[in-house]
Structures are given as structure tokens and as C-alpha cells.
Design an enzyme around this catalytic site. Structure first.
Site, PDB file in Angstrom:
ATOM      1  CB  SER A  20      -5.440   2.915   6.217  1.00  0.00           C
ATOM      2  OG  SER A  20      -3.603   2.418   6.867  1.00  0.00           O
ATOM      3  CG  HIS A  32      -2.488   1.589   3.516  1.00  0.00           C
ATOM      4  ND1 HIS A  32      -2.249   2.773   4.137  1.00  0.00           N
ATOM      5  CD2 HIS A  32      -2.314   2.187   2.326  1.00  0.00           C
ATOM      6  CE1 HIS A  32      -2.425   3.681   3.822  1.00  0.00           C
ATOM      7  NE2 HIS A  32      -2.179   3.522   1.974  1.00  0.00           N
ATOM      8  CG  ASP A  44      -3.163   6.775   0.995  1.00  0.00           C
ATOM      9  OD1 ASP A  44      -2.237   7.515  -0.088  1.00  0.00           O
ATOM     10  OD2 ASP A  44      -2.161   6.079   0.915  1.00  0.00           O
TER      11      ASP A  44
END
Length: 188
Positions: free
Chosen positions: A11, A38, A131
């Protein structure tokens, strides 16, 4: 271990981290590499163009019902989860966000763990939420290998730290060691 696939999740700081890994993959790398970064839902996927110019492997955006091809890097399209089906094909989903994200790393990792079991490597890099932690746990529980960027070297350490908490058996390593580690797994 026969390496059937590699899944990577990242991310915040991920483009820089991936830039230290994906271009190092050799042109004869035998496994597909699936990547979730992301990205905001309305952005076009400039990551494909960015990495296609840097990498020796073909780079493309994952497409629904597409069979995975060896030696190809697949990026998750913005606003879609990417899953791997047992048949080795890609499935895209617009299901609910997971960990405030779509695409979500956990969704890819968990489906790939089901599809490939011990022949999968999951890699978690820099990022600002958790995540990937449960997904990496699923990879390791299925007998696959977990690799995690050394948290102290990550632009944002939250994601690697969460992955290590969820999967303490994962190996930490510097980004420049990831491709040699993958090559060693293939050579075995």
C-alpha cells in the site's frame, strides 16, 4: 517446492518497494506474479505502464476469467478484488471492501492459498493498515511460504508488522533479497 505462483501486497510506499523487486525478476521467471496495490478507485491503472517499461516480464492488468500465464506480472485493476480460482484462472469481484480496500490483499492471498497451497509464496510490503496479515496467515497455513519486508526498512511499517504478528513463521527480508529468495525456491 514447485513454485506455482507469487502474490504480493502493498500500500503506502508500494510503488517504490515494487520498483526494487519486480524489475529484478528474470525474463525466464516461471511463475505468475499477482500484485495488489491499494489505489484509489477512479484512477486508471498507470502501474501497468510504469512497470511494463521497467520489467523483463510482461506486465498487464488482471482480467476476469483469464487463465494465469507463467512469467507474467498481473496488477489488480482499481476498485476490483482479484481472486484465483482452483482452475488457475483469475476472477474479479466488486464485493464489499475488505480492510477499507478494494482491491484487498487478503482476498487475493486467501484465494491463492486455496488454489496453490504449498506451491505459493505470499509477500507483504510497506503499507499503512493490516490488509495482507490474514491473507499471509492463510498462505502459511496452506503450507506456502510467507515473506515480509523488514518493517524497519518499510516506508510505512504497519502492514509488515501486522503480517508478522499474524504469521510469525514468515521470513523477513530486505527488498533486494526477495528475488534471489524466489529464485532459490525455484531451483530447489
Amino acid at each position: 517446492m514447485t513454485l506455482q505462483a507469487v502474490v504480493i501486497g502493498t500500500s503506502a510506499g508500494g510503488v517504490q518497494a515494487l520498483s526494487q523487486v519486480l524489475p529484478r525478476l528474470p525474463a525466464d521467471f516461471p511463475a505468475p506474479v499477482l500484485v495488489v496495490v491499494h489505489v484509489p478507485p477512479r484512477l486508471s491503472n498507470s502501474l501497468v505502464d510504469l512497470f511494463a517499461a521497467k520489467c523483463r516480464l510482461p506486465v498487464k492488468e488482471a482480467e476476469d476469467k483469464e487463465p494465469l500465464a507463467p512469467g507474467t506480472i498481473y496488477f489488480a485493476p482499481p476498485d476490483y478484488h482479484v481472486l484465483v480460482e482452483a482452475s488457475g484462472t483469475i476472477a474479479l469481484s466488486s464485493d464489499e471492501h475488505v480492510n477499507h480496500s478494494r482491491p484487498a490483499i487478503d482476498v487475493l492471498f486467501e484465494s491463492a492459498a486455496d488454489a496453490f497451497g504449498p506451491e505459493l509464496v505470499g509477500i507483504v510490503m510497506t503499507g499503512a493498515n493490516s490488509d495482507g496479515a490474514q491473507g499471509l496467515r492463510a498462505v502459511c497455513a496452506a503450507g506456502g511460504q510467507g515473506l515480509v519486508q523488514i518493517p524497519a526498512t518499510a516506508e510505512v511499517a504497519t502492514m509488515p508488522e501486522a503480517a508478522l504478528s499474524a504469521c510469525p513463521d514468515a521470513r523477513t527480508m530486505a527488498l533486494e533479497r526477495i528475488v534471489p529468495a524466489l529464485e532459490a525456491m525455484i531451483a530447489r
